[in-house]
Write an enzyme that holds these catalytic residues in place. Sequence first.
Site, PDB file in Angstrom:
ATOM      1  N   GLU A   1      42.685  45.571  41.666  1.00  0.00           N
ATOM      2  CA  GLU A   1      42.927  44.264  41.059  1.00  0.00           C
ATOM      3  C   GLU A   1      44.396  44.097  40.664  1.00  0.00           C
ATOM      4  O   GLU A   1      44.965  44.925  39.957  1.00  0.00           O
ATOM      5  CB  GLU A   1      42.054  44.097  39.814  1.00  0.00           C
ATOM      6  CG  GLU A   1      42.262  42.780  39.092  1.00  0.00           C
ATOM      7  CD  GLU A   1      41.483  42.698  37.784  1.00  0.00           C
ATOM      8  OE1 GLU A   1      41.394  41.594  37.231  1.00  0.00           O
ATOM      9  OE2 GLU A   1      40.969  43.741  37.331  1.00  0.00           O
TER      10      GLU A   1
ATOM     11  N   LYS B   1      38.138  35.211  42.106  1.00  0.00           N
ATOM     12  CA  LYS B   1      37.240  35.645  41.038  1.00  0.00           C
ATOM     13  C   LYS B   1      36.531  34.439  40.428  1.00  0.00           C
ATOM     14  O   LYS B   1      37.162  33.461  40.036  1.00  0.00           O
ATOM     15  CB  LYS B   1      38.024  36.394  39.960  1.00  0.00           C
ATOM     16  CG  LYS B   1      37.133  37.031  38.897  1.00  0.00           C
ATOM     17  CD  LYS B   1      37.952  37.851  37.899  1.00  0.00           C
ATOM     18  CE  LYS B   1      37.047  38.518  36.868  1.00  0.00           C
ATOM     19  NZ  LYS B   1      37.831  39.275  35.857  1.00  0.00           N
TER      20      LYS B   1
ATOM     21  N   CYS C   1      36.537  43.230  38.716  1.00  0.00           N
ATOM     22  CA  CYS C   1      36.439  43.684  37.325  1.00  0.00           C
ATOM     23  C   CYS C   1      35.109  43.319  36.688  1.00  0.00           C
ATOM     24  O   CYS C   1      34.055  43.797  37.071  1.00  0.00           O
ATOM     25  CB  CYS C   1      37.631  43.119  36.541  1.00  0.00           C
ATOM     26  SG  CYS C   1      37.811  43.792  34.870  1.00  0.00           S
TER      27      CYS C   1
END
Length: 519
Positions: free
Chosen positions: A264, A327, A379
């Site tokens: 990330e 995301k 994440c």
Amino acid sequence: MPIIIAFPKFSAILAGIFFPFAFAPFGVFSLGFLAPLVLYCLWEHSSPRRAFFHGYLFGVACFGVGVSWIFISIHEMGQVSVGLAGFITTLFIAFLALFPALQGYLTAQFFSGNSPTHAVLTFPALWVACEILRGWIFTGFPWFYLGYSQMDTPLRGFAPLVGVLGVSFATAATGGLLFALTRAKTWSMRLSWIFLLILLWEGGDALDNIEWTRKNGDPLRVSLLQAAIPQRVRWLPEERLTSIYRYINLTQKNWGAQLIIWPENALTFFYHDAIEFLTEFTKDAQANNAELLIGLPVMDQDALRVGDQSIYYNALVGLPGEKFYFKQHLVPFTEFLPIKNLFSPIVRFFHVPMSNFSHGPANQKPLLLAGHKIGLSICYEAAFPEEIAASLPEAELLVNVSNDGWFGNSLAPYQNLQMAQMRALETGRWLLRDTNTGISAIIGPDGRLRTRTALFQDAVLTAEVQPMMGSTPYVRMGDAPVWVLIVLGLAAGRALTLSRINSWDSRKNQNAGSETYQS
């Protein structure tokens, strides 16, 4: 049991302190059903007000120990003052503690009585219902679901069938069965509860031996890069080139892998600023028959051209081919600000640093990388089982990239890894977890670790992973079976409570009538 009742406040706090030790990295799985059992003993004959209070004490102790890393993220990594970071952390823990408190209140208010049905069915149903609520409200915080504590026990076998929430139900039911066993007055009843307990655990063990998915094609050689760049320096402009060169160096040492993954925001500048570099580097990848998956922020250039405000995403890009994943589930108060009209003045007043990412589109399709469809997450998203399962059954592999550098040397990286293991087990897919500072890992479709890195060390994980096809029952049905269990458990418990109340009222009226007749 008498000791618990004699010292209720102490018992609630102690149970809360020990509860996080059921989870990674400690793994004392028995605390996963013994700590909640302490709460049930306190709630059994308590008033709603006292049950709420004892549940709140448990929650403060549990989350105060288990998510103490929130303070590290805010103070050490976010550079917020000690006082303000402590205040924010305290508010967060105080909010999370409301959920076990709510469960205590509901238990005492609507499901009073020491019936085994309450312990074995109603208590698990209400516990899981409160987990679902906590995992949904304000975008959700699904840490410490009971099911995660059983990743190394036979109860894990229920995960491909009913997901982590189903394992939570089975774990809470284990505590309920132990409670019922201690209250049984005859040997026949004791044997019945022992039989049900054995049946539950042996059933999980039998399910754990089932292979729900099957191989699809040849294995894929992958490399996961972990450059271990400290969070405090990785976003500094003067450190950008250093970070790039470290990832380039690690990549060049691992040509030969078909898919090379950077974590990330491995690149800390926008995609449009990195196009020239990425174009040249992609040529090297193509020359070595490799594809790249790189984490970096992406700005919407079209929005800027028409004069709109800046829109940018926490993203992954697959190269060659410029395939993007944005995301979808952002972290509130870190990646975006919820209810801006309410919180913007507070954030500005206290000078709290935060990003302003935009949510990616819902239901993004798996990306085709190295000839295989891969379901991606970034994440925090790996904590939400229904979001990971949404890419199935199309996805043959799962990839989760993260920046756990935010959490320092705390419990959080281990907790995040455990949740990722559950996602692999629920879906029957290999899951590749690549992080900036660790813990990176390659997880098999059985949820077990094949290999992993240490924290804060340069490392590369290279392995052959097997693309899979097919669906587990959980992928097909989602949480629907768990909702059925919740409804049945609550309905049975409420019916039993009303029956007891009616029976008590009837006896009371009979006694009153008898006294009137005698007088």
